[in-house]
Design a protein around this motif. Sequence first.
Motif, PDB file in Angstrom:
ATOM      1  N   ASP A  58      42.914  36.430  27.800  1.00  0.00           N
ATOM      2  CA  ASP A  58      44.480  36.771  27.806  1.00  0.00           C
ATOM      3  C   ASP A  58      44.712  38.003  28.565  1.00  0.00           C
ATOM      4  O   ASP A  58      45.676  37.948  29.323  1.00  0.00           O
ATOM      5  CB  ASP A  58      44.919  36.441  26.466  1.00  0.00           C
ATOM      6  CG  ASP A  58      45.103  34.672  26.034  1.00  0.00           C
ATOM      7  OD1 ASP A  58      44.620  34.034  27.026  1.00  0.00           O
ATOM      8  OD2 ASP A  58      45.159  34.307  25.258  1.00  0.00           O
ATOM      9  N   ASP A  59      43.975  38.972  27.744  1.00  0.00           N
ATOM     10  CA  ASP A  59      44.315  40.213  28.134  1.00  0.00           C
ATOM     11  C   ASP A  59      43.828  40.731  29.544  1.00  0.00           C
ATOM     12  O   ASP A  59      44.702  41.280  30.199  1.00  0.00           O
ATOM     13  CB  ASP A  59      43.946  41.263  27.189  1.00  0.00           C
ATOM     14  CG  ASP A  59      44.355  41.233  25.893  1.00  0.00           C
ATOM     15  OD1 ASP A  59      45.699  40.759  25.866  1.00  0.00           O
ATOM     16  OD2 ASP A  59      43.744  41.988  24.791  1.00  0.00           O
ATOM     17  N   LEU A  60      42.718  39.988  30.234  1.00  0.00           N
ATOM     18  CA  LEU A  60      42.268  40.334  31.400  1.00  0.00           C
ATOM     19  C   LEU A  60      43.087  39.854  32.276  1.00  0.00           C
ATOM     20  O   LEU A  60      43.557  40.272  33.402  1.00  0.00           O
ATOM     21  CB  LEU A  60      41.004  39.727  31.536  1.00  0.00           C
ATOM     22  CG  LEU A  60      39.665  40.346  30.845  1.00  0.00           C
ATOM     23  CD1 LEU A  60      38.445  39.544  31.134  1.00  0.00           C
ATOM     24  CD2 LEU A  60      39.370  41.732  31.847  1.00  0.00           C
ATOM     25  N   LEU A  61      43.919  38.407  32.148  1.00  0.00           N
ATOM     26  CA  LEU A  61      44.711  37.931  32.869  1.00  0.00           C
ATOM     27  C   LEU A  61      46.093  38.779  33.130  1.00  0.00           C
ATOM     28  O   LEU A  61      46.825  38.767  34.174  1.00  0.00           O
ATOM     29  CB  LEU A  61      45.028  36.576  32.811  1.00  0.00           C
ATOM     30  CG  LEU A  61      44.057  35.475  32.883  1.00  0.00           C
ATOM     31  CD1 LEU A  61      44.295  34.125  32.345  1.00  0.00           C
ATOM     32  CD2 LEU A  61      43.286  35.405  34.246  1.00  0.00           C
ATOM     33  N   GLN A  62      46.186  39.472  31.958  1.00  0.00           N
ATOM     34  CA  GLN A  62      47.416  40.512  32.042  1.00  0.00           C
ATOM     35  C   GLN A  62      47.472  41.802  32.912  1.00  0.00           C
ATOM     36  O   GLN A  62      48.292  41.953  33.617  1.00  0.00           O
ATOM     37  CB  GLN A  62      47.897  40.860  30.622  1.00  0.00           C
ATOM     38  CG  GLN A  62      48.473  39.723  29.755  1.00  0.00           C
ATOM     39  CD  GLN A  62      49.640  39.140  30.255  1.00  0.00           C
ATOM     40  OE1 GLN A  62      50.510  39.937  30.689  1.00  0.00           O
ATOM     41  NE2 GLN A  62      49.766  38.002  30.205  1.00  0.00           N
ATOM     42  N   VAL A  63      46.163  42.097  33.165  1.00  0.00           N
ATOM     43  CA  VAL A  63      46.032  43.281  33.650  1.00  0.00           C
ATOM     44  C   VAL A  63      45.170  43.243  35.190  1.00  0.00           C
ATOM     45  O   VAL A  63      45.564  43.761  36.081  1.00  0.00           O
ATOM     46  CB  VAL A  63      45.017  44.299  33.001  1.00  0.00           C
ATOM     47  CG1 VAL A  63      45.590  44.641  31.810  1.00  0.00           C
ATOM     48  CG2 VAL A  63      43.678  43.979  32.725  1.00  0.00           C
ATOM     49  N   LEU A  64      44.801  41.978  35.446  1.00  0.00           N
ATOM     50  CA  LEU A  64      44.142  41.847  36.872  1.00  0.00           C
ATOM     51  C   LEU A  64      45.212  41.252  37.664  1.00  0.00           C
ATOM     52  O   LEU A  64      46.248  40.751  37.558  1.00  0.00           O
ATOM     53  CB  LEU A  64      43.147  40.584  36.792  1.00  0.00           C
ATOM     54  CG  LEU A  64      41.774  40.757  36.114  1.00  0.00           C
ATOM     55  CD1 LEU A  64      41.106  39.734  35.717  1.00  0.00           C
ATOM     56  CD2 LEU A  64      41.109  42.030  36.686  1.00  0.00           C
ATOM     57  N   PRO A  65      44.943  41.613  38.983  1.00  0.00           N
ATOM     58  CA  PRO A  65      45.858  41.440  39.985  1.00  0.00           C
ATOM     59  C   PRO A  65      46.313  39.934  40.353  1.00  0.00           C
ATOM     60  O   PRO A  65      45.625  38.959  40.013  1.00  0.00           O
ATOM     61  CB  PRO A  65      45.221  41.900  41.303  1.00  0.00           C
ATOM     62  CG  PRO A  65      44.087  42.785  40.994  1.00  0.00           C
ATOM     63  CD  PRO A  65      43.779  42.417  39.777  1.00  0.00           C
ATOM     64  N   LYS A  66      47.734  39.703  40.566  1.00  0.00           N
ATOM     65  CA  LYS A  66      48.283  38.435  40.896  1.00  0.00           C
ATOM     66  C   LYS A  66      48.748  38.308  42.207  1.00  0.00           C
ATOM     67  O   LYS A  66      49.272  39.373  42.763  1.00  0.00           O
ATOM     68  CB  LYS A  66      49.347  38.110  39.575  1.00  0.00           C
ATOM     69  CG  LYS A  66      48.796  38.031  38.483  1.00  0.00           C
ATOM     70  CD  LYS A  66      49.895  37.720  37.280  1.00  0.00           C
ATOM     71  CE  LYS A  66      49.377  38.053  35.770  1.00  0.00           C
ATOM     72  NZ  LYS A  66      49.037  39.527  35.500  1.00  0.00           N
TER      73      LYS A  66
END
Length: 205
Positions: free
Chosen positions: A195-203
């Motif tokens: 969950d935290d990785l998806l918060q910081v990785l580019p979108k």
Amino acid sequence: MTQLARAGSANRSEDDVHEGRRHDLAVAALHTWSEYGYSQVSVRNVARRTRFSHGMVHYYFQSKDALVAECVRIIRDSQIFSAGEGKVGDITSYSQLVADTICESFRKNRRLHRIRFDLRNQSQFEPALRVYADEIEEAYTAAKDAVRERYESLGWTFDPPFELLAAQVDALRERAVRAELLGEDLEDVVRTMHDDLLQVLPKNP
């Protein structure tokens, strides 16, 4: 089969046995390291964890340094830093792939990740360990650069710089190592990290 061919076959078999035992002993050293830390990695402690005598272990690894070098080689070659290969359509789907791959690597190789951070910390105080820490970090850097290049090929421009993002991702990995080591449920740790990785990785914009 000629006598020469039989001799060659026997030598190969002996070599396989030698390498197999050497690998088993190195794996025992990795288990010792991941459970008790670098200070407990020794020929004697590895002998205690295996069916081999102290003398037999010493035959394959004459010193702690030789054990550490083999452990580092295994970690370096294990591809624990791979961040995913496969076709993706956009930046968001690639970030999902990166998060999935990092978490799966942690689930399967958390002991190796734990050793990496322990070695990195120990090398601050023991200069002789820096060459080993650098060897693992080179593998990490190569994987990190591959991720950056993949994002850039998808059209992403890093601002702030990519190195800051990479540091955040690595900090999440280290936090997961610590949480699991302190007794948190593995799947809960992996879920939180994902969950935290998806918060910081580019979108996608």
